[in-house]
Scaffold this motif. Structure first.
Motif, mmCIF file in Angstrom:
data_model
loop_
_atom_site.group_PDB
_atom_site.id
_atom_site.type_symbol
_atom_site.label_atom_id
_atom_site.label_comp_id
_atom_site.label_asym_id
_atom_site.label_seq_id
_atom_site.Cartn_x
_atom_site.Cartn_y
_atom_site.Cartn_z
ATOM 1 N N ASP A 1 0.899 -1.199 0.110
ATOM 2 C CA ASP A 1 -0.096 0.071 -0.142
ATOM 3 C C ASP A 1 1.001 1.298 -0.070
ATOM 4 O O ASP A 1 1.315 1.738 1.179
ATOM 5 C CB ASP A 1 -0.941 -0.130 1.234
ATOM 6 C CG ASP A 1 -1.828 1.196 1.551
ATOM 7 O OD1 ASP A 1 -2.290 1.463 2.423
ATOM 8 O OD2 ASP A 1 -2.127 1.721 0.203
ATOM 9 N N ALA A 2 1.157 1.923 -1.574
ATOM 10 C CA ALA A 2 2.040 2.928 -1.457
ATOM 11 C C ALA A 2 1.383 3.970 -0.739
ATOM 12 O O ALA A 2 0.245 4.431 -1.340
ATOM 13 C CB ALA A 2 2.436 3.087 -2.790
ATOM 14 N N ARG A 3 1.859 4.824 0.027
ATOM 15 C CA ARG A 3 1.305 6.029 0.539
ATOM 16 C C ARG A 3 2.364 6.873 1.176
ATOM 17 O O ARG A 3 3.584 6.548 1.615
ATOM 18 C CB ARG A 3 0.329 5.849 1.698
ATOM 19 C CG ARG A 3 0.661 5.078 2.715
ATOM 20 C CD ARG A 3 -0.460 4.820 3.735
ATOM 21 N NE ARG A 3 -0.060 3.959 4.874
ATOM 22 C CZ ARG A 3 -0.897 3.707 6.014
ATOM 23 N NH1 ARG A 3 -1.958 4.218 6.233
ATOM 24 N NH2 ARG A 3 -0.373 2.697 6.957
ATOM 25 N N VAL A 4 2.045 8.179 1.454
ATOM 26 C CA VAL A 4 3.027 9.115 1.956
ATOM 27 C C VAL A 4 2.788 8.993 3.610
ATOM 28 O O VAL A 4 1.777 9.223 3.900
ATOM 29 C CB VAL A 4 2.830 10.677 1.551
ATOM 30 C CG1 VAL A 4 3.696 11.591 2.121
ATOM 31 C CG2 VAL A 4 3.106 10.706 0.016
ATOM 32 N N THR A 5 3.729 8.993 4.183
ATOM 33 C CA THR A 5 3.642 8.946 5.448
ATOM 34 C C THR A 5 4.325 10.090 6.536
ATOM 35 O O THR A 5 5.387 10.404 6.040
ATOM 36 C CB THR A 5 4.390 7.497 6.006
ATOM 37 O OG1 THR A 5 3.849 6.376 5.410
ATOM 38 C CG2 THR A 5 4.154 7.389 7.595
ATOM 39 N N GLN A 6 3.529 10.659 7.355
ATOM 40 C CA GLN A 6 4.178 11.896 8.111
ATOM 41 C C GLN A 6 3.990 11.657 9.640
ATOM 42 O O GLN A 6 3.239 10.788 10.247
ATOM 43 C CB GLN A 6 3.110 12.818 7.696
ATOM 44 C CG GLN A 6 3.225 13.691 6.442
ATOM 45 C CD GLN A 6 2.348 14.851 6.291
ATOM 46 O OE1 GLN A 6 1.346 14.982 5.176
ATOM 47 N NE2 GLN A 6 2.893 15.920 6.745
ATOM 48 N N THR A 7 4.958 12.040 10.171
ATOM 49 C CA THR A 7 5.158 11.831 11.652
ATOM 50 C C THR A 7 5.598 13.309 12.109
ATOM 51 O O THR A 7 6.300 13.909 11.480
ATOM 52 C CB THR A 7 6.056 10.862 12.136
ATOM 53 O OG1 THR A 7 7.217 10.932 11.615
ATOM 54 C CG2 THR A 7 5.505 9.473 11.749
ATOM 55 N N PRO A 8 5.110 13.903 13.499
ATOM 56 C CA PRO A 8 3.933 13.174 14.126
ATOM 57 C C PRO A 8 2.569 13.349 13.417
ATOM 58 O O PRO A 8 2.482 14.115 12.663
ATOM 59 C CB PRO A 8 3.974 13.524 15.708
ATOM 60 C CG PRO A 8 4.648 14.843 15.283
ATOM 61 C CD PRO A 8 5.604 14.880 14.184
ATOM 62 N N ARG A 9 1.629 12.620 13.904
ATOM 63 C CA ARG A 9 0.280 13.095 13.441
ATOM 64 C C ARG A 9 -0.104 14.494 14.295
ATOM 65 O O ARG A 9 -0.766 15.356 13.607
ATOM 66 C CB ARG A 9 -0.769 12.118 13.611
ATOM 67 C CG ARG A 9 -0.653 10.911 12.882
ATOM 68 C CD ARG A 9 -0.712 11.412 11.487
ATOM 69 N NE ARG A 9 -2.023 12.111 10.864
ATOM 70 C CZ ARG A 9 -3.256 11.342 10.994
ATOM 71 N NH1 ARG A 9 -3.391 10.256 11.056
ATOM 72 N NH2 ARG A 9 -4.322 12.135 10.702
ATOM 73 N N ASP A 10 0.023 14.666 15.325
ATOM 74 C CA ASP A 10 -0.429 15.763 16.261
ATOM 75 C C ASP A 10 0.856 16.180 16.964
ATOM 76 O O ASP A 10 1.687 15.420 17.583
ATOM 77 C CB ASP A 10 -1.295 15.614 17.084
ATOM 78 C CG ASP A 10 -2.762 15.398 16.194
ATOM 79 O OD1 ASP A 10 -3.202 14.486 16.068
ATOM 80 O OD2 ASP A 10 -3.496 16.614 16.101
ATOM 81 N N LYS A 11 1.255 17.736 17.045
ATOM 82 C CA LYS A 11 2.200 18.222 18.010
ATOM 83 C C LYS A 11 1.487 19.456 18.695
ATOM 84 O O LYS A 11 1.102 20.215 17.784
ATOM 85 C CB LYS A 11 3.456 18.432 17.198
ATOM 86 C CG LYS A 11 4.444 19.152 17.863
ATOM 87 C CD LYS A 11 5.236 18.201 18.572
ATOM 88 C CE LYS A 11 6.535 18.801 19.387
ATOM 89 N NZ LYS A 11 7.054 17.870 20.258
ATOM 90 N N VAL A 12 1.701 19.441 19.924
ATOM 91 C CA VAL A 12 1.452 20.755 20.667
ATOM 92 C C VAL A 12 2.780 21.075 21.433
ATOM 93 O O VAL A 12 3.309 20.386 22.065
ATOM 94 C CB VAL A 12 0.301 20.239 21.918
ATOM 95 C CG1 VAL A 12 0.631 21.554 22.681
ATOM 96 C CG2 VAL A 12 -0.826 20.038 21.170
#
Lengths: 113, 114
Positions: A1-12
């Motif tokens: 499953d090719a997809r773009v992965t971003q981290t983190p999803r949330d950041k405060v």
């Protein structure tokens, strides 16, 4: 499953702190984009790379933002120091030069307090 | 300078109706006009796209109409369904070739009521 992965999803984070957002483009894609999404401005192009070289970063505040591609599988967007006005959702997208479609990740929601 | 202007900002349509979203651009060097669909908490995803050498493109229930002389293009959703409720963005790309950066409109929040 090719997809773009971003981290983190949330950041405060607190104002003044350094923030680093990471993106893994789809394997084989040689163009990577960073976008910022806010209610007021919509989707704004911050910077983009081709074959790891920056092609356009005119949309990015240079004094506090920096974008890099240490290798073909990792793109980073750094904000130092962060400010409340940087609060937004940051998207990474990747594509293949010679084609037209850009594939977006799920974004990093940044809140600077 | 906003290079791609999108309207309306929000739109409510009854199920089965035909929502229409309009965009206008200024830069005549644009050569690729996609529409992206975004669901809450997700990234935008390509829905349908057109090049300026054709006046209409249809994919399933989605149609783009393109008017090159007026520098306008629009998205029509036939037989709209509640699952089409999302934010829709028009965009345009310059003629530099390859996957260059897109300039987006500010989006239309579409709600399809059951």
């Amino acid at each position: 499953d090719a997809r773009v992965t971003q981290t983190p999803r949330d950041k405060v984070t607190e104002m003044g702190q350094e923030v680093t957002m990471r993106c893994q483009p789809i394997l084989g894609h040689n163009t990577v984009f960073w976008y910022r999404q806010t209610m007021m401005q919509g989707l704004e192009l911050l910077a983009y790379f081709r074959n790891r070289a920056p092609l356009d970063d005119s949309g990015m505040p240079k004094d506090r933002f920096s974008a890099e591609m240490p290798d073909a599988t990792l793109a980073t967007l750094k904000i130092q120091p962060s400010e409340p006005r940087d609060s937004a959702v940051y998207f990474c997208a990747s594509g293949l030069a010679g084609t037209t479609e850009a594939f977006f990740g799920q974004g990093t929601r940044l809140t600077v307090v | 300078q906003q290079q791609v202007k999108q309207s309306p900002q929000s739109l409510i349509v009854q199920k089965g109706g035909i929502p229409i979203i309009n965009c206008a651009y200024e830069n005549t060097a644009f050569d690729y006009f996609p529409w992206y669909q975004q669901f809450p908490g997700k990234g935008p995803a390509l829905l349908i796209a057109i090049r300026p050498d054709v006046s209409e493109k249809k994919e399933g229930r989605f149609t783009i109409s393109f008017n090159k002389s007026a520098k306008q293009f629009s998205l029509h959703i036939m037989d709209s369904q509640p699952g089409d409720s999302a934010t829709y963005f028009c965009a345009a790309r310059g003629s530099g070739g390859g996957a260059d950066g897109l300039t987006f409109g500010k989006g239309t929040h579409l709600i399809i009521q059951p």
